[in-house]
Design an enzyme around this catalytic site. Structure first.
Site, PDB file in Angstrom:
ATOM      1  N   PRO A   2      67.151  49.321  25.194  1.00  0.00           N
ATOM      2  CA  PRO A   2      66.265  48.240  24.779  1.00  0.00           C
ATOM      3  C   PRO A   2      66.823  47.476  23.581  1.00  0.00           C
ATOM      4  CG  PRO A   2      65.021  50.255  25.122  1.00  0.00           C
ATOM      5  CD  PRO A   2      66.471  50.623  25.177  1.00  0.00           C
ATOM      6  N   LYS A  32      61.079  55.184  25.835  1.00  0.00           N
ATOM      7  CA  LYS A  32      62.523  55.444  25.877  1.00  0.00           C
ATOM      8  C   LYS A  32      62.952  56.088  24.571  1.00  0.00           C
ATOM      9  CE  LYS A  32      63.641  52.133  29.317  1.00  0.00           C
ATOM     10  NZ  LYS A  32      64.746  51.709  30.078  1.00  0.00           N
TER      11      LYS A  32
END
Length: 112
Positions: A2, A32
């Site tokens: 990300p 995540k």
């Protein structure tokens, strides 16, 4: 992988702490590991929204496997974060979500 880019016309006195808080939030909302999250802060930008230069922000959130069904929830969390940290009204925040394809994101000399 990300990546959260934050662009704002506000001055940010402590970019490092803002980036660390944004990194933690990004990992949390995406589910995540934070070890893959990258955050970039661009403050004091020439940013005009709705015809004026009052506090505003443009965010880009890119991730592999971005959960499209959760973008409204993620938007709410990111807007609340911008309001809490920089006093930017949620109506003055745009967020662009991007679901990156693995072969189009490089890392460690290869791709994901």
């Amino acid at each position: 992988m990300p990546l959260l880019n934050i662009k704002t016309n506000c001055p940010v006195n402590d970019k490092n702490n803002l980036a660390l808080a944004a990194s933690k939030l990004t990992a949390e909302v995406l589910g995540k590991p934070e070890s893959y999250v990258m955050v970039n802060i661009d403050d004091n930008q020439a940013l005009v929204f709705a015809g004026n230069d009052q506090p505003a922000a443009y965010l880009e959130l890119k991730s592999l496997g971005l959960p499209e069904s959760k973008t409204a929830t993620i938007s709410a969390r990111l807007c609340a974060f911008m309001n809490e940290k920089l006093d930017i009204d949620s109506g003055r925040v745009y967020i662009e979500f991007s679901n990156a394809e693995r072969h189009m994101w490089g890392w460690k000399g290869g791709t994901f």
